[in-house]
Scaffold this motif. Structure first.
Motif, mmCIF file in Angstrom:
data_model
loop_
_atom_site.group_PDB
_atom_site.id
_atom_site.type_symbol
_atom_site.label_atom_id
_atom_site.label_comp_id
_atom_site.label_asym_id
_atom_site.label_seq_id
_atom_site.Cartn_x
_atom_site.Cartn_y
_atom_site.Cartn_z
ATOM 1 N N ASN A 132 0.829 -1.195 0.000
ATOM 2 C CA ASN A 132 0.000 0.000 0.000
ATOM 3 C C ASN A 132 0.873 1.259 0.000
ATOM 4 O O ASN A 132 1.739 1.404 0.851
ATOM 5 C CB ASN A 132 -0.889 -0.040 1.244
ATOM 6 C CG ASN A 132 -1.926 1.045 1.266
ATOM 7 O OD1 ASN A 132 -1.644 2.202 1.023
ATOM 8 N ND2 ASN A 132 -3.146 0.659 1.583
ATOM 9 N N THR A 138 -8.517 4.891 -3.340
ATOM 10 C CA THR A 138 -8.818 3.455 -3.467
ATOM 11 C C THR A 138 -8.057 2.638 -2.443
ATOM 12 O O THR A 138 -8.615 1.682 -1.891
ATOM 13 C CB THR A 138 -8.525 2.935 -4.885
ATOM 14 O OG1 THR A 138 -7.167 3.171 -5.222
ATOM 15 C CG2 THR A 138 -9.434 3.584 -5.911
ATOM 16 N N GLN A 139 -6.836 3.000 -2.160
ATOM 17 C CA GLN A 139 -6.082 2.231 -1.165
ATOM 18 C C GLN A 139 -6.540 2.536 0.254
ATOM 19 O O GLN A 139 -6.425 1.683 1.133
ATOM 20 C CB GLN A 139 -4.577 2.443 -1.335
ATOM 21 C CG GLN A 139 -4.055 1.793 -2.596
ATOM 22 C CD GLN A 139 -2.551 1.732 -2.668
ATOM 23 O OE1 GLN A 139 -1.830 2.360 -1.913
ATOM 24 N NE2 GLN A 139 -2.061 0.943 -3.607
ATOM 25 N N ARG A 147 -9.644 2.977 1.036
ATOM 26 C CA ARG A 147 -10.890 2.220 1.174
ATOM 27 C C ARG A 147 -10.652 0.715 1.301
ATOM 28 O O ARG A 147 -11.525 0.000 1.767
ATOM 29 C CB ARG A 147 -11.798 2.486 -0.021
ATOM 30 C CG ARG A 147 -12.351 3.882 -0.015
ATOM 31 C CD ARG A 147 -13.243 4.121 -1.197
ATOM 32 N NE ARG A 147 -13.799 5.449 -1.178
ATOM 33 C CZ ARG A 147 -14.378 6.035 -2.202
ATOM 34 N NH1 ARG A 147 -14.472 5.389 -3.353
ATOM 35 N NH2 ARG A 147 -14.840 7.260 -2.093
ATOM 36 N N SER A 148 -9.495 0.269 0.832
ATOM 37 C CA SER A 148 -9.229 -1.165 0.878
ATOM 38 C C SER A 148 -8.807 -1.586 2.295
ATOM 39 O O SER A 148 -8.534 -0.752 3.149
ATOM 40 C CB SER A 148 -8.151 -1.552 -0.132
ATOM 41 O OG SER A 148 -6.881 -1.152 0.341
ATOM 42 N N LYS A 149 -8.702 -2.861 2.507
ATOM 43 C CA LYS A 149 -8.313 -3.369 3.820
ATOM 44 C C LYS A 149 -6.803 -3.436 3.980
ATOM 45 O O LYS A 149 -6.306 -3.789 5.035
ATOM 46 C CB LYS A 149 -8.899 -4.764 4.033
ATOM 47 C CG LYS A 149 -10.415 -4.776 4.052
ATOM 48 C CD LYS A 149 -10.939 -3.975 5.219
ATOM 49 C CE LYS A 149 -12.443 -3.985 5.225
ATOM 50 N NZ LYS A 149 -13.014 -2.948 6.017
ATOM 51 N N GLN A 150 -6.033 -3.072 2.943
ATOM 52 C CA GLN A 150 -4.569 -3.089 3.038
ATOM 53 C C GLN A 150 -4.095 -1.945 3.917
ATOM 54 O O GLN A 150 -4.565 -0.830 3.816
ATOM 55 C CB GLN A 150 -3.932 -2.929 1.654
ATOM 56 C CG GLN A 150 -4.238 -4.025 0.691
ATOM 57 C CD GLN A 150 -3.682 -3.702 -0.690
ATOM 58 O OE1 GLN A 150 -3.506 -2.556 -1.041
ATOM 59 N NE2 GLN A 150 -3.414 -4.741 -1.448
#
Length: 134
Positions: free
Chosen positions: A65, A127-128, A130-133
């Motif tokens: 990330n 986008t990153q 919002r992600s779980k990373q």
């Protein structure tokens, strides 16, 4: 946003920053660019644009990330977009084209290029985030 798109976009940003400076400044010999904006586009300023290009290329190799790095890149691009808009409002592109076509093209496109990459870097951040990373 998929990893290949991020990598390719970062490589493109790096190549545009490095290649654009070298081509339009004619390898730092085009004084018309420096004279048109002696603060931001001095040879030192142009060199720093190339250093940012190296940072984009380095980030392209990171596989985890990069949201906060992308946020920093987006902020850096925002600064250049604002400076470009201010420069356009206070200066004549026609006069610059008459003096040096390379400098004219450079000042015509650099801010639009930075706007595109600012949006790209912002999209990576969003986008990153919002992600779980993490």
């Amino acid at each position: 946003m998929n990893r290949a798109l991020i990598r390719n976009g970062l490589v493109a940003a790096g190549l545009m920053s490095i290649g654009g400076v070298l081509v339009f400044s004619r390898a730092f010999t085009n004084t018309a660019i420096n004279e048109a904006d002696p603060v931001v586009m001095s040879n030192f300023g142009l060199l720093m644009i190339m250093v940012w290009g190296l940072a984009y290329l380095g980030a392209a190799a990171v596989t985890s990330n990069i949201r906060w790095l992308a946020a920093a890149f987006a902020l850096e691009k925002l600064v250049y977009v604002v400076v470009w808009i201010r420069w356009l409002s206070d200066n004549s592109l026609a006069k610059l084209y008459a003096e040096d076509p390379f400098a004219g093209v450079f000042f015509s496109i650099y801010g639009a290029n930075d706007l595109v990459f600012m949006l790209f870097f912002g999209a990576i951040f969003i986008t990153q985030s919002r992600s779980k990373q993490n």
